[in-house]
Design an enzyme around this catalytic site. Structure first.
Site, short mmCIF file in Angstrom:
data_model
loop_
_atom_site.label_atom_id
_atom_site.label_comp_id
_atom_site.label_asym_id
_atom_site.label_seq_id
_atom_site.Cartn_x
_atom_site.Cartn_y
_atom_site.Cartn_z
N ASP A 25 -17.93 -23.54 -21.63
CA ASP A 25 -16.75 -22.91 -21.04
C ASP A 25 -16.02 -23.88 -20.11
O ASP A 25 -14.80 -23.84 -19.99
CB ASP A 25 -17.17 -21.65 -20.28
CG ASP A 25 -16.02 -20.70 -20.02
OD1 ASP A 25 -14.86 -21.10 -20.25
OD2 ASP A 25 -16.26 -19.57 -19.59
N HIS A 226 -14.19 -15.79 -13.27
CA HIS A 226 -13.23 -16.88 -13.16
C HIS A 226 -12.52 -16.77 -11.82
O HIS A 226 -12.36 -15.67 -11.28
CB HIS A 226 -12.24 -16.85 -14.33
CG HIS A 226 -12.84 -17.34 -15.60
ND1 HIS A 226 -12.47 -18.54 -16.20
CD2 HIS A 226 -13.80 -16.81 -16.40
CE1 HIS A 226 -13.18 -18.72 -17.30
NE2 HIS A 226 -14.00 -17.68 -17.45
N CYS A 257 -9.89 -20.07 -20.65
CA CYS A 257 -9.91 -19.59 -22.03
C CYS A 257 -8.66 -20.05 -22.75
O CYS A 257 -7.54 -19.80 -22.26
CB CYS A 257 -10.01 -18.06 -22.07
SG CYS A 257 -9.96 -17.38 -23.74
N ASN A 266 -13.88 -21.36 -14.15
CA ASN A 266 -15.00 -20.51 -13.77
C ASN A 266 -15.30 -20.64 -12.28
O ASN A 266 -14.91 -21.62 -11.64
CB ASN A 266 -16.26 -20.94 -14.53
CG ASN A 266 -16.14 -20.74 -16.02
OD1 ASN A 266 -16.43 -19.67 -16.54
ND2 ASN A 266 -15.71 -21.77 -16.73
#
Length: 323
Positions: A25, A226, A257, A266
């Site tokens: 991520d 996030h 994303c 994040n």
């Protein structure tokens, strides 16, 4: 083959587990492709600072997320599973992704330990992210969880956009509870609530965590936050007070994303370590090592990382220093 040991083994009351997601991520939005060897080096450094669960790759279409095109190569380059000291997680958006995750079990190093499935809480975001509506996602994830468990992987699922959607706005908590119940019934080893675009506030986190915990019983919960609006650490604390003991984070606060407009990184691993350790909650990770790894990764990417604790460092009192 029976599923491996449970993803959510309960930590002690005054401890939490950090799931480090920087290699997946954290890096997936990076425009410059990070070399496979550098991804493997990052994973090794995260293990050295104490991470016991690491999201190492995702099985996605390389045309849509080019940064993750080397998923199998990264996994193949990891140490043997028995020598790692951490559980390796692969993100799976569909049944094909689960099949790719299961195929890694044939690698000489033993491959992955966990398949991380994803169920999006709104139709519009689900169609853009995975090409499926909420109801289609429920059916798909039931099949994905069953296949992963039958093949020998721990099968966990993240409820994405659980606190708000970039296209539909507010997400009714009753819907998230229904999705969590469906995934618990499908055999999920762990359920994560994801604030994918960073819109949640602590009261909302406390409310939804409480509702979902009551609905899913003994199934462990995880939270994925996030920091788009600077509230991720406060939301993490609200989740902790609500009984959550497993937290996703990315070193340096990297991430976002590709299919969620205006979503930023994040919650930073360094910020969770600072928050929990100074609050008397053990994490098992070294903040000093995390700060050193932050500096290494910033050098690799050629820019400072977003983490505020990464910039400010730990708090050290100094006698005689004027304010």
């Amino acid at each position: 083959m029976a599923a491996r040991s449970h993803a959510g083994a309960s930590p002690g009351e005054a401890s939490v587990t950090i799931v480090e997601v920087a290699p997946r991520d954290g890096l997936q939005n990076e425009r410059e492709i990070v070399a496979t060897a550098d991804k493997v080096a990052l994973i090794a450094r995260l293990a050295q600072l104490g991470a016991t669960r690491i999201e190492v790759a995702s099985f996605v279409n390389p045309r849509r997320v080019p940064q993750m095109a080397d998923a199998e190569a990264v996994i193949a380059a990891l140490p043997p599973r028995s020598a790692r000291g951490y559980r390796a997680i692969g993100l799976c958006l569909n049944l094909k992704g689960v099949e790719r995750a299961l195929a890694t079990l044939k690698l000489d190093n033993g491959g992955l330990d966990e398949a991380g499935c994803v169920l999006v809480a709104t139709d519009t975001f689900g169609i853009r992210n995975q090409g499926q509506s909420v109801e289609e996602g429920i059916a798909a994830n039931r099949a994905m969880l069953a296949a992963a468990r039958a093949g020998g992987l721990v099968a966990q699922v993240t409820l994405s956009a659980a606190f708000g959607c970039p296209f539909e706005g507010e997400v009714p908590p009753e819907r998230v509870v229904r999705l969590a119940e469906a995934m618990a019934e499908a055999g999920a080893d762990e359920i994560a609530l994801a604030d994918t675009i960073g819109v949640a506030v602590p009261a909302q986190v406390a409310d939804l965590v409480g509702r979902v915990r009551e609905a899913v019983g003994a199934v462990p919960l995880r939270i994925h936050l996030h920091d788009t609006r600077g509230l991720a650490p406060a939301n993490a604390w609200a989740a902790y007070q609500g009984g959550v003991r497993v937290f996703d984070s990315a070193l340096g606060g990297l991430g976002g994303c590709p299919f969620a407009p205006r979503a930023t990184g994040n919650v930073a691993t360094e910020e969770l370590l600072y928050l929990f350790e100074r609050s008397g909650v053990a994490t098992g990770l070294s903040l000093e090592a995390a700060l050193a790894t932050n500096a290494w990764l910033a050098g690799l990417l050629g820019r400072p990382l977003p983490s505020r604790v990464g910039r400010a460092g730990d708090f050290v009192t100094a006698v005689g220093v004027a304010a």
